[in-house]
Every structure is written in C-alpha cells, then in structure tokens.
Motif scaffolding. Structure first.
Motif, PDB file in Angstrom:
ATOM      1  N   LEU A   1       0.823  -1.213   0.000  1.00 52.89           N
ATOM      2  CA  LEU A   1       0.000   0.000   0.000  1.00 52.89           C
ATOM      3  C   LEU A   1       0.849   1.251   0.000  1.00 52.89           C
ATOM      4  O   LEU A   1       0.503   2.253  -0.615  1.00 52.89           O
ATOM      5  N   PHE A   2       1.970   1.223   0.653  1.00 55.00           N
ATOM      6  CA  PHE A   2       2.763   2.421   0.833  1.00 55.00           C
ATOM      7  C   PHE A   2       3.984   2.447  -0.069  1.00 55.00           C
ATOM      8  O   PHE A   2       4.960   3.084   0.220  1.00 55.00           O
TER       9      PHE A   2
ATOM     10  N   ALA B   1      -1.222  -3.722   8.429  1.00 59.47           N
ATOM     11  CA  ALA B   1      -2.087  -4.748   7.848  1.00 59.47           C
ATOM     12  C   ALA B   1      -3.550  -4.451   8.135  1.00 59.47           C
ATOM     13  O   ALA B   1      -4.424  -4.657   7.283  1.00 59.47           O
ATOM     14  N   CYS B   2      -3.832  -3.945   9.333  1.00 57.56           N
ATOM     15  CA  CYS B   2      -5.215  -3.606   9.686  1.00 57.56           C
ATOM     16  C   CYS B   2      -5.730  -2.446   8.842  1.00 57.56           C
ATOM     17  O   CYS B   2      -6.900  -2.418   8.440  1.00 57.56           O
ATOM     18  N   VAL B   3      -4.870  -1.437   8.578  1.00 57.45           N
ATOM     19  CA  VAL B   3      -5.260  -0.320   7.717  1.00 57.45           C
ATOM     20  C   VAL B   3      -5.632  -0.831   6.332  1.00 57.45           C
ATOM     21  O   VAL B   3      -6.670  -0.463   5.759  1.00 57.45           O
ATOM     22  N   VAL B   4      -4.772  -1.702   5.779  1.00 54.35           N
ATOM     23  CA  VAL B   4      -5.028  -2.255   4.445  1.00 54.35           C
ATOM     24  C   VAL B   4      -6.335  -3.036   4.426  1.00 54.35           C
ATOM     25  O   VAL B   4      -7.168  -2.878   3.524  1.00 54.35           O
TER      26      VAL B   4
ATOM     27  N   PHE C   1      -7.851   9.094   9.820  1.00 48.29           N
ATOM     28  CA  PHE C   1      -6.905   8.292  10.599  1.00 48.29           C
ATOM     29  C   PHE C   1      -7.059   8.642  12.075  1.00 48.29           C
ATOM     30  O   PHE C   1      -6.918   9.796  12.470  1.00 48.29           O
ATOM     31  N   GLU C   2      -7.355   7.626  12.864  1.00 49.43           N
ATOM     32  CA  GLU C   2      -7.596   7.798  14.299  1.00 49.43           C
ATOM     33  C   GLU C   2      -6.325   7.430  15.058  1.00 49.43           C
ATOM     34  O   GLU C   2      -5.935   6.258  15.115  1.00 49.43           O
ATOM     35  N   ILE C   3      -5.668   8.440  15.617  1.00 51.16           N
ATOM     36  CA  ILE C   3      -4.381   8.227  16.283  1.00 51.16           C
ATOM     37  C   ILE C   3      -4.625   7.597  17.652  1.00 51.16           C
ATOM     38  O   ILE C   3      -5.210   8.205  18.540  1.00 51.16           O
TER      39      ILE C   3
END
Length: 623
Positions: free
Chosen positions: A6-7, A90-93, A145-147
């Motif tokens: 992804l990045f 991995a969770c973001v993806v 995006f939740e920090i």
C-alpha cells in the motif's frame, strides 16, 4: 521486514496485500496474518443533532472463539511477536479493502498509532498519500486516521508535518481517547485534529456525575476554540445519551448506539433513536455541596506602601494624616511583613499627653501588632471564612496583610473580608441550597429555560409548608431544619431522578419540574408520606393534642394543627409560552396559594397560551 505494498509505488494493489516477511510464521499472529484470518468490524459514530450515522470506526477482530479474537489480545500478541507496526499497517489495508468491497458511502475511521503513521507516510507528498488510498478504491475524503497511542508521541513536530500532508490529501485526523493520560492538550493544539474522541471515563455515568459533566463542558469549550468536533465514547445508557445530547455534544459512540458488526449500519439502534428524537430533556446532575470560589479576588487588595522597621511614630502619623483613606500601615523587613499599625490605635496613642514629645521619634514597631493576620492572595474562601471565627479578632479593626509567597502585597479590611465571604455564600446558595444541597434558583431557572427551548411538555409544581412558622418558633430552628429536610427527602423519594428536577428555592419552598407522565400520583404520594411523617417531629403531648399552641403573625396565641404540605401545579404543554423562567415558577406559586386558600393539598391551575403573570404575593421570583 518490508512494509506493505500500500505504501509503495504500485499502480494497483498486488494480489496479496499482506505480503511481507513475517519471520517465523508458526507464531500465532504471524500465522493469522499470513492466512488472512483477521476480520474488520464496523461500529457507528452517530450525530446527536439528527440521529444520523456520521461515520464508522474500523475495528480488527481475530477468529471468533479463540484467545486472539479481541483487539487488545491481538495488540498484546503483536508486541510479543515484535510485529506491532506490521500488524497495524495490515489492519489499515484490511479496513480499506473491506470498505471498498462493500462500496460503502460515508466516512471510515481507521486506527493507527503515531509511529506506524510516521513509518507509512514520512517524506511523502500529499498527492502521494492521496494516491496510496485511491489505489484501494476508496475516496481519501472519506478516510479519517484515528491516532491511538500505546506510548507517548516522541516526535510531535514530525507527526505534525505528516498530519499536514494527510490533511492536504483530503483525509481527516482523529485524536483518540483524549483524557486517558496519554493524549495531551499539546498534541490537540499542534496536530489540529478534525475530531477528538473523549475517553469513555468522562462520558460514562455523566447523567449522575456533576464533575464529569463539568469536565465535558470545559472540553467542549476547548473544542470550540480549536474548531474541533467531539465524540463521546462509551455511551451505554439512555440517560447518558440524553445528557450528552442536551449538553450539545455533537457526536457519540457506544453500545447503546450500535455494537461493532461485520457490516456497517444504516441507522443507530432504535432505543438510541427514540432518545434522540424525543423532547424530554435530561435532569443534569448538580454538585451536592454548595460551590464556593476557590480563590480570593485580588481586586480587593488595598495598595498601601509599607515602611521599614525603623520608621518612627512621627513618620507613621504623618503618613496617616496625608492619606486619611488608609486604615493601617505594614512594617516590613525587606519584603517580609513583620507587623501592622492600625490607624485609629496609632492616632489615639499619639494624641495622649506627652506621647509625641517622648515617643514621637522612637520606632513605631514597639507599639505595633507583631502578630498580624496574614492572608495569601491565593487563599480560598473557606480559608478566609475560618478567620471570621478565629480567636484573634483584631483584623476587624486594623485589617490584615496580603502576602504572596511570603512577600508583602497589600492590605485588606475586616469589613471587606466579612462582605466577600457573605457574598460568596449567598452566590453559592443560588446554585445549591446549603441546607438540603438541592439545586437553587439559578439551576432551577436554567432547567426551565432548557425545557422551554426544547419545546418539551412538563409540569411545574411549587410546594411549601402550612403551619411551619409556628412549629419553627415553638421548637426552634434546628427542628425547623429537620422538617425542611424531611420535605426534601420525601420529594426526592417520589421524583424520578432521570425525568424530574427537584430544586430548593429557599426556606420551605421547593420547585419540582416533572416530565414523568404519572406526576399526579407522585404528588399525591409526596403529600401523604410527608404529612404522616411530619407528625413524628412533634413531642408526645402535641401528637396527642393534634398540634401546638403558639403565637400567630399578629402575636395572638392560638392553636395550630400539624405541619402539612401544599402543592400548586401548572401543566405546561409544548408550545405554551412564558416570558421567563420566573413566570413559570410564579404561576406554580399562585396555584400553591390557591391550594392553601381552598384547603386542597394539590391544586392544578390552567395556563393560557401566552402568560404574563406578576409574582405571587409573598414569593420571591427566581432571578
């Protein structure tokens, strides 16, 4: 270990977006990631203004029925396997994949730590960041995006730089769990988040906790300053949701609104929607003790320059003569106050025969009070009130000395001290009655105004006691206070704390603002229980006689029956207009007077669509 595709610069997602070096894949979490066994659930974030879904938060879950099903267990395992950042990415993806696959409209909140965010986006332009998300078929403007911080942010300037890039890409920032000890006000100020989530500690039980309510109000003011939306987390009861709605909190999240599920929701839970759609308002909690100002107003300090320890009586008298407004002069050793010379005592001594000739040039320290009352400028009202009952009462005539960190700041007068403490207590009584600790005139007025602003139907009830003055005169104020406390306890016992507001105007006057549909039955129980219990506060002879003999208001002795309660009731339908909260209370007070005149314990008075009532006779209108 390599980062996720992804990045990197792929033109489209690769066939296996979880592909990176996981090391020993026999480890539990590494195996779950390799087998793509992680799942994403979605929990709604709801607008309290209209009940619509504002966004969904993506929450990771492991296989159901295993020890790694919950998010906390997964995070702990990631730390143990040293795969924390890989797991977060991995969770973001996975969240982006699921959101895109469901072709879901709306906004998606994705959890990621500051360190993982830095790893993903450091050194990348806003255009590159936007392109990375677009490759997964998701509009960047729908992503926030939740920090979530497992540790304190080490490099805030770098995080701020990345936040600027994320904002430039059209995405939003959310600061999570504010107030839990890790998220700081500095981070809020510098990161400039679009949304701040308030830790569930502050919103849970807010309908019963006045300190948490006060904290949330302060956070809402900060949010307004920064232009930030707040989310109250952990909402699980209707009472808390109603209180948050009435406070004006814009967003909320919690099991009452919707639990995490495999698919996003179209609407909140029906139980939550019923709260958000009704006109009933919350009975906001109040402090159970009368609040007092915590600091003395420094505007009260009298600026009188001090003199040194060698100042003579002649010099001090000359200063008093030149400044007739000065009530005293302090003697200091450097900046430290040592003694105080009162004006009147000094001039009286100086006027005595031969005093000027014998003692005029001598230091006035010999005749000064070397143990003056010292008051710190940061002293609380409670500390000042203790001075009023202290054994040394010289401060009443000569005043006292203000100090700050032991240094001389100025003078104060005894009259000023008495006045300030008295005014503070009067002001406190307007907010909480010092006898019953029930809300006073100001909260009563505020609650009526909130009811009217919400267009709610409610019932205003004014209650006070008949035959109370003879009882109070006969048995004394202590027994009178017991009678008033009995009435307060009886009213509270039959009022619904979730719907009905109980206030104490003062003396034996109480106001109940009912939203309970069965208000009439509640009033009848209040009257019956109080009238029965009040007899127990009389002595045996009075109980046998059915009352007492005492003087009436004209000084004529006559017989008075037992103290009883009378209630005047005004039903305020939705849309009924009063010019002020005082008019509502006045209408109920007039109904109470009619109850006394007719001998009915409860009198219900009709109200015209537009009411302009003068205050009831003998009743002080609410300020």
């Amino acid at each position: 270990m390599s980062a996720l595709p992804l990045f990197h610069g792929h033109s489209k997602p690769v066939s296996d977006p979880m592909k990176f070096d996981l090391g020993d894949t026999s480890r539990p979490l590494a195996r779950l990631m390799l087998e793509r066994a992680l799942e994403i659930h979605f929990q709604p974030i709801v607008s309290l203004a209209d009940g619509r879904i504002h966004a969904h938060e993506a929450l990771v879950r492991g296989p159901r029925g295993t020890a790694l099903h919950g998010a906390e267990a997964l995070l702990a395992q990631a730390r143990q396997e040293e795969l924390l950042q890989e797991f977060e990415v991995a969770c973001v993806v996975l969240a982006l994949e699921r959101w895109a696959a469901m072709r879901q409209a709306g906004r998606l909140f994705i959890n990621i730590s500051a360190s993982a965010l830095v790893r993903c986006f450091a050194g990348r332009s806003a255009q590159d960041i936007a392109h990375s998300v677009q490759r997964w078929g998701v509009n960047p403007q729908s992503v926030a995006f939740e920090i979530t911080e497992h540790e304190r942010v080490a490099d805030i300037p770098l995080l701020v730089e990345i936040a600027d890039g994320v904002h430039g890409a059209g995405m939003s920032f959310v600061l999570d769990d504010f107030g839990d000890g890790r998220s700081s006000l500095r981070l809020w100020s510098e990161l400039n988040p679009d949304v701040v989530k308030i830790d569930k500690y502050f919103s849970r039980d807010i309908a019963q906790n006045p300190k948490r309510l006060r904290t949330l109000r302060a956070l809402m003011q900060i949010a307004d300053t920064f232009g930030t939306m707040l989310v109250a987390e952990g909402v699980e009861t209707q009472e808390d949701l109603r209180a948050l709605r009435d406070l004006g909190c814009p967003l909320a999240q919690g099991y009452l609104l919707g639990r995490p599920a495999a698919s996003p929701r179209a609407a909140p839970e029906p139980e939550a929607l019923s709260v958000l759609g009704d006109r009933q308002i919350a009975v906001l909690p109040t402090e159970r003790t009368a609040p007092l100002p915590r600091r003395l107003s420094q505007a009260k300090i009298v600026e009188v320059p001090p003199v040194g320890l060698d100042a003579s009586n002649d010099q001090v008298v000359a200063m008093f003569t030149a400044h007739p407004e000065w009530h005293a002069i302090a003697l200091v050793d450097g900046e430290r106050p040592v003694a105080l010379v009162g004006r009147q005592q000094c001039l009286d001594r100086y006027a005595k025969l031969y005093f000027k000739e014998v003692c005029g040039r001598k230091p006035c320290l010999a005749f000064a009070n070397t143990e003056p009352t010292l008051v710190d400028v940061n002293a609380g009202i409670d500390e000042l009130a203790e001075l009023l009952t202290s054994p040394d009462q010289r401060y009443l005539s000569e005043g006292f000395v203000y100090v700050e960190n032991g240094r001389y700041r100025g003078l104060g007068t005894g009259q000023q001290l008495v006045r300030q403490v008295t005014e503070s207590r009067i002001e406190a009584a307007r907010h909480a009655n010092p006898l019953t600790f029930l809300p006073g005139n100001s909260p009563i007025s505020e609650h009526i105004e909130r009811l009217q602003a919400a267009g709610a139907s409610f019932v205003a009830c004014y209650a006070d006691l008949a035959q109370f003055k003879p009882f109070n005169d006969h048995y004394g104020y202590w027994c009178g206070d017991r009678m008033i406390k009995l009435l307060a306890a009886t009213i509270q016992a039959h009022a619904d704390p979730r719907r009905d507001f109980v206030g104490h105007v003062g003396g034996d006057d109480f106001v109940i603002l009912f939203q309970s549909a069965d208000w009439r039955a509640r009033c009848e129980r209040m009257v019956a229980d109080f009238d029965a219990a009040a007899i127990g506060l009389y002595d045996a002879d009075a109980q046998a006689a059915g009352g007492i003999r005492a003087e009436d208001r004209h000084g004529v002795e006559r017989f008075f029956g037992f103290v009883s309660v009378y209630m005047g009731v005004v039903e305020v339908a939705a849309g009924t207009l009063f010019r002020s909260a005082s008019d509502v209370a006045s209408a109920a007070a007039r109904a109470k007077q009619t109850a006394k005149q007719t001998g009915l314990s409860i009198h219900v008075q009709g109200v015209a669509p537009l009411t302009a009532l003068r205050p009831a006779e003998g009743v002080t209108p609410l300020p």
